[in-house]
Design a protein around this motif. Sequence first.
Motif, PDB file in Angstrom:
ATOM      1  N   TYR A 187       0.976 -15.576 -24.212  1.00  0.00           N
ATOM      2  CA  TYR A 187       0.526 -14.682 -25.282  1.00  0.00           C
ATOM      3  C   TYR A 187      -0.757 -13.974 -24.847  1.00  0.00           C
ATOM      4  O   TYR A 187      -1.663 -14.595 -24.299  1.00  0.00           O
ATOM      5  CB  TYR A 187       0.291 -15.475 -26.575  1.00  0.00           C
ATOM      6  CG  TYR A 187       0.174 -14.611 -27.799  1.00  0.00           C
ATOM      7  CD1 TYR A 187       1.291 -14.002 -28.353  1.00  0.00           C
ATOM      8  CD2 TYR A 187      -1.064 -14.387 -28.395  1.00  0.00           C
ATOM      9  CE1 TYR A 187       1.188 -13.196 -29.476  1.00  0.00           C
ATOM     10  CE2 TYR A 187      -1.183 -13.574 -29.516  1.00  0.00           C
ATOM     11  CZ  TYR A 187      -0.049 -12.983 -30.054  1.00  0.00           C
ATOM     12  OH  TYR A 187      -0.161 -12.173 -31.160  1.00  0.00           O
ATOM     13  N   PRO A 188      -0.870 -12.662 -25.100  1.00  0.00           N
ATOM     14  CA  PRO A 188      -1.979 -11.894 -24.516  1.00  0.00           C
ATOM     15  C   PRO A 188      -3.346 -12.068 -25.174  1.00  0.00           C
ATOM     16  O   PRO A 188      -4.348 -11.662 -24.597  1.00  0.00           O
ATOM     17  CB  PRO A 188      -1.507 -10.443 -24.648  1.00  0.00           C
ATOM     18  CG  PRO A 188      -0.545 -10.457 -25.784  1.00  0.00           C
ATOM     19  CD  PRO A 188       0.130 -11.781 -25.738  1.00  0.00           C
ATOM     20  N   PHE A 189      -3.403 -12.645 -26.391  1.00  0.00           N
ATOM     21  CA  PHE A 189      -4.695 -12.796 -27.066  1.00  0.00           C
ATOM     22  C   PHE A 189      -4.988 -14.275 -27.293  1.00  0.00           C
ATOM     23  O   PHE A 189      -4.201 -14.991 -27.900  1.00  0.00           O
ATOM     24  CB  PHE A 189      -4.687 -12.052 -28.412  1.00  0.00           C
ATOM     25  CG  PHE A 189      -6.004 -12.125 -29.138  1.00  0.00           C
ATOM     26  CD1 PHE A 189      -7.131 -11.493 -28.633  1.00  0.00           C
ATOM     27  CD2 PHE A 189      -6.121 -12.825 -30.324  1.00  0.00           C
ATOM     28  CE1 PHE A 189      -8.348 -11.563 -29.295  1.00  0.00           C
ATOM     29  CE2 PHE A 189      -7.329 -12.894 -30.994  1.00  0.00           C
ATOM     30  CZ  PHE A 189      -8.447 -12.263 -30.477  1.00  0.00           C
ATOM     31  N   ARG A 190      -6.133 -14.725 -26.798  1.00  0.00           N
ATOM     32  CA  ARG A 190      -6.468 -16.152 -26.813  1.00  0.00           C
ATOM     33  C   ARG A 190      -7.298 -16.578 -28.013  1.00  0.00           C
ATOM     34  O   ARG A 190      -7.511 -17.761 -28.213  1.00  0.00           O
ATOM     35  CB  ARG A 190      -7.264 -16.501 -25.545  1.00  0.00           C
ATOM     36  CG  ARG A 190      -6.532 -16.167 -24.253  1.00  0.00           C
ATOM     37  CD  ARG A 190      -5.807 -17.356 -23.709  1.00  0.00           C
ATOM     38  NE  ARG A 190      -5.040 -17.045 -22.520  1.00  0.00           N
ATOM     39  CZ  ARG A 190      -4.142 -17.864 -22.008  1.00  0.00           C
ATOM     40  NH1 ARG A 190      -3.890 -19.018 -22.573  1.00  0.00           N
ATOM     41  NH2 ARG A 190      -3.472 -17.523 -20.922  1.00  0.00           N
ATOM     42  N   GLY A 191      -7.793 -15.614 -28.808  1.00  0.00           N
ATOM     43  CA  GLY A 191      -8.801 -15.947 -29.798  1.00  0.00           C
ATOM     44  C   GLY A 191      -8.323 -16.209 -31.211  1.00  0.00           C
ATOM     45  O   GLY A 191      -9.133 -16.242 -32.133  1.00  0.00           O
ATOM     46  N   LEU A 192      -7.034 -16.403 -31.438  1.00  0.00           N
ATOM     47  CA  LEU A 192      -6.531 -16.626 -32.789  1.00  0.00           C
ATOM     48  C   LEU A 192      -7.099 -17.903 -33.402  1.00  0.00           C
ATOM     49  O   LEU A 192      -7.308 -18.898 -32.715  1.00  0.00           O
ATOM     50  CB  LEU A 192      -5.005 -16.728 -32.791  1.00  0.00           C
ATOM     51  CG  LEU A 192      -4.206 -15.457 -32.476  1.00  0.00           C
ATOM     52  CD1 LEU A 192      -2.732 -15.793 -32.316  1.00  0.00           C
ATOM     53  CD2 LEU A 192      -4.399 -14.399 -33.560  1.00  0.00           C
ATOM     54  N   ALA A 193      -7.323 -17.870 -34.711  1.00  0.00           N
ATOM     55  CA  ALA A 193      -7.645 -19.082 -35.457  1.00  0.00           C
ATOM     56  C   ALA A 193      -6.355 -19.885 -35.644  1.00  0.00           C
ATOM     57  O   ALA A 193      -5.247 -19.387 -35.377  1.00  0.00           O
ATOM     58  CB  ALA A 193      -8.239 -18.721 -36.814  1.00  0.00           C
ATOM     59  N   GLY A 194      -6.494 -21.123 -36.121  1.00  0.00           N
ATOM     60  CA  GLY A 194      -5.301 -21.929 -36.402  1.00  0.00           C
ATOM     61  C   GLY A 194      -4.388 -21.229 -37.390  1.00  0.00           C
ATOM     62  O   GLY A 194      -3.162 -21.206 -37.237  1.00  0.00           O
ATOM     63  N   VAL A 195      -4.973 -20.619 -38.426  1.00  0.00           N
ATOM     64  CA  VAL A 195      -4.180 -19.895 -39.415  1.00  0.00           C
ATOM     65  C   VAL A 195      -3.495 -18.696 -38.780  1.00  0.00           C
ATOM     66  O   VAL A 195      -2.377 -18.329 -39.173  1.00  0.00           O
ATOM     67  CB  VAL A 195      -5.051 -19.457 -40.610  1.00  0.00           C
ATOM     68  CG1 VAL A 195      -5.985 -18.321 -40.214  1.00  0.00           C
ATOM     69  CG2 VAL A 195      -4.214 -19.052 -41.799  1.00  0.00           C
ATOM     70  N   GLY A 196      -4.141 -18.079 -37.796  1.00  0.00           N
ATOM     71  CA  GLY A 196      -3.537 -16.945 -37.107  1.00  0.00           C
ATOM     72  C   GLY A 196      -2.287 -17.346 -36.349  1.00  0.00           C
ATOM     73  O   GLY A 196      -1.296 -16.610 -36.327  1.00  0.00           O
ATOM     74  N   VAL A 197      -2.314 -18.527 -35.733  1.00  0.00           N
ATOM     75  CA  VAL A 197      -1.149 -19.023 -34.997  1.00  0.00           C
ATOM     76  C   VAL A 197      -0.017 -19.335 -35.983  1.00  0.00           C
ATOM     77  O   VAL A 197       1.147 -18.996 -35.734  1.00  0.00           O
ATOM     78  CB  VAL A 197      -1.512 -20.267 -34.171  1.00  0.00           C
ATOM     79  CG1 VAL A 197      -0.306 -20.734 -33.361  1.00  0.00           C
ATOM     80  CG2 VAL A 197      -2.691 -19.976 -33.241  1.00  0.00           C
ATOM     81  N   ALA A 198      -0.356 -19.962 -37.118  1.00  0.00           N
ATOM     82  CA  ALA A 198       0.657 -20.230 -38.143  1.00  0.00           C
ATOM     83  C   ALA A 198       1.266 -18.922 -38.646  1.00  0.00           C
ATOM     84  O   ALA A 198       2.484 -18.822 -38.867  1.00  0.00           O
ATOM     85  CB  ALA A 198       0.034 -21.015 -39.295  1.00  0.00           C
ATOM     86  N   PHE A 199       0.424 -17.909 -38.824  1.00  0.00           N
ATOM     87  CA  PHE A 199       0.895 -16.597 -39.277  1.00  0.00           C
ATOM     88  C   PHE A 199       1.862 -15.985 -38.265  1.00  0.00           C
ATOM     89  O   PHE A 199       2.860 -15.358 -38.645  1.00  0.00           O
ATOM     90  CB  PHE A 199      -0.300 -15.674 -39.496  1.00  0.00           C
ATOM     91  CG  PHE A 199       0.076 -14.260 -39.845  1.00  0.00           C
ATOM     92  CD1 PHE A 199       0.532 -13.939 -41.115  1.00  0.00           C
ATOM     93  CD2 PHE A 199      -0.025 -13.249 -38.897  1.00  0.00           C
ATOM     94  CE1 PHE A 199       0.883 -12.631 -41.439  1.00  0.00           C
ATOM     95  CE2 PHE A 199       0.320 -11.939 -39.204  1.00  0.00           C
ATOM     96  CZ  PHE A 199       0.774 -11.629 -40.470  1.00  0.00           C
ATOM     97  N   LYS A 200       1.580 -16.153 -36.976  1.00  0.00           N
ATOM     98  CA  LYS A 200       2.474 -15.607 -35.954  1.00  0.00           C
ATOM     99  C   LYS A 200       3.849 -16.279 -36.024  1.00  0.00           C
ATOM    100  O   LYS A 200       4.879 -15.625 -35.815  1.00  0.00           O
ATOM    101  CB  LYS A 200       1.877 -15.771 -34.557  1.00  0.00           C
ATOM    102  CG  LYS A 200       0.520 -15.122 -34.335  1.00  0.00           C
ATOM    103  CD  LYS A 200       0.464 -13.655 -34.686  1.00  0.00           C
ATOM    104  CE  LYS A 200       1.228 -12.781 -33.730  1.00  0.00           C
ATOM    105  NZ  LYS A 200       0.910 -11.345 -33.918  1.00  0.00           N
ATOM    106  N   LEU A 201       3.861 -17.567 -36.327  1.00  0.00           N
ATOM    107  CA  LEU A 201       5.140 -18.275 -36.456  1.00  0.00           C
ATOM    108  C   LEU A 201       5.935 -17.725 -37.648  1.00  0.00           C
ATOM    109  O   LEU A 201       7.147 -17.446 -37.532  1.00  0.00           O
ATOM    110  CB  LEU A 201       4.899 -19.775 -36.629  1.00  0.00           C
ATOM    111  CG  LEU A 201       6.143 -20.640 -36.868  1.00  0.00           C
ATOM    112  CD1 LEU A 201       7.130 -20.531 -35.707  1.00  0.00           C
ATOM    113  CD2 LEU A 201       5.743 -22.101 -37.081  1.00  0.00           C
TER     114      LEU A 201
END
Length: 565
Positions: A187-201
């Motif tokens: 994945y090209p962006f490393r700075g997501l918050a935990g909620v950001g990763v859940a949102f991507k799912l």
Amino acid sequence: MRWVFQKHIPSNIFQNLTNIPEVVAQILYNRGISGQKTMEEFLEPDYDEGIHDPFLFRDMEKAVARIQKAIRDKEKIVAHGDYDADGVCGAAVLVDGLRQLGAQVEAYLPHREREGYGVNKETVRQLAKNGTNLIITADCGISNQPEIELARELGMDVIVTDHHHEPLQMPTAAYAIINPSVSTETYPFRGLAGVGVAFKLISALYQKDNGKTVPKGAEKWLLDLVAISTITDMMPLLGENRVLVKYGLIVLRKTRRFGLHALAQAVNTPIEKFDTDHIGFRIGPRLNAAGRLQHADIAFQAMITKSAGEAQKLAQRLEQINNDRRLVTELISTEVEQQLGEVAPEQKALFAFGNNWPIGVVGLVAGKVAQKYNRPVFILGEVDGNIVASGRSVPELNIVEVLQASAKYYAKYGGHAAACGFTLKYKEDFDEWKQFMHDLIKEKLDGADTTQMLKVESEIRLTDITWELWQFLEKLAPFGQAHPKPVYAARQVTVQQVKALGKTGKHLRLVVEQGGMTKQSVGFGFGEWSQKLSPGQKIDIAFTVDLNEWNGQRELQLKILDIHV
């Protein structure tokens, strides 16, 4: 305080720009952004252009297929969050998003003191006993190899969504791992918050759904929670996070969540006026307070309730818990200062220990102490016979690397470059561990200048502070971690008026003049300067530019951060 000025934007870069003032171009250059097109994209971010395809995560296809099967087969899914705002909002994003797809999903949030950070073996056993088929973590799991191995042995699959630092031992028993911080992640962006990763799912699931069950674009209604946690968890507001937060604030101001409307009432701020400061200093602390002193489920229920009445009750509880949190933090801070005494220059790390300190609050205290002394700080307490700690670091030191170098001492640990938590394996190792850590940190900080510093974007004149500049500053928002409000310096301004503010004279009101331009300024916590300054005196000031609104009037004022005479 030492002022550190950023490198001036090269003339060959600025000369090729149009319609971007130099003071604004300097800020963008300081953020690593140069060129007309990239600067314009930063000032006017586009959602579709700025958001990466969730299927760029290497395990996303696998994770989505497993969840689709769980929904079809009516399997029992548990969203396992964490006890802070990121874990709470991450779990809420998963639960809200999955329920829209028809999933049978419930949330599980651990108790900070009884279970500790991440997934707990006893919790895994209980979830298996309750018939859980699939666990999806939010803001945790990457450091839980033994617990995830146990889950697999008990017949449950685990999908890890997390953003924490890659541990020495990865959870290879996980069905899928979605974590941008893992070194092998695509994945090209490393700075997501935990909620950001859940949102991507959830975004990936909705993309596959293609409008059959939920309307296309429905995931955007989850961006209010994404904005709250990205800000509260102090993730960098650059790259994809900038887009998520900018559009998340738009969603937040028109949110459908009764709990957020109730919290807005509690903090006496219209929700349509919310910005990063309101989230970072008002909403985030209230969501975090639940897990610090009681249970994070209170905050979680506030985020997902469909009842306005229940939302009001939950908001009132969060308000009371946060008031208690403030009091406890103040008491512990006083005790810590007493333990530390006079801090010597050779002390490269600071330690404090208290038997009765609530472990949920010590991280806040560690942050305050680290900021005051500009040194790594570890605040420790005892829970059920175990020594548990929170640590906060300084920019010159990645605290997770320090933990990895001392991993033999810990039963469990985790965190980011700037903050960590851990449990010591053996109580009797405390003194040895403390000496080891101090020596290790001293070695790593050898030669580093740890005096307090203030990063200044550029030196400007008061005549540069115009409404045109303010319009550009509004475009530069939202501000936060890695993209703070611009700090400027003005030299040789003349004090025209000086006055202490507040009941105890704790704050300062200044009127300053330079080149015929007069500006009002306020310095919170600068009250003592009212006795040091006098009209006609020349001073240098470092400040941010703020908007002051009262009685229908609008005025640009300076918020003083430091004064040099």
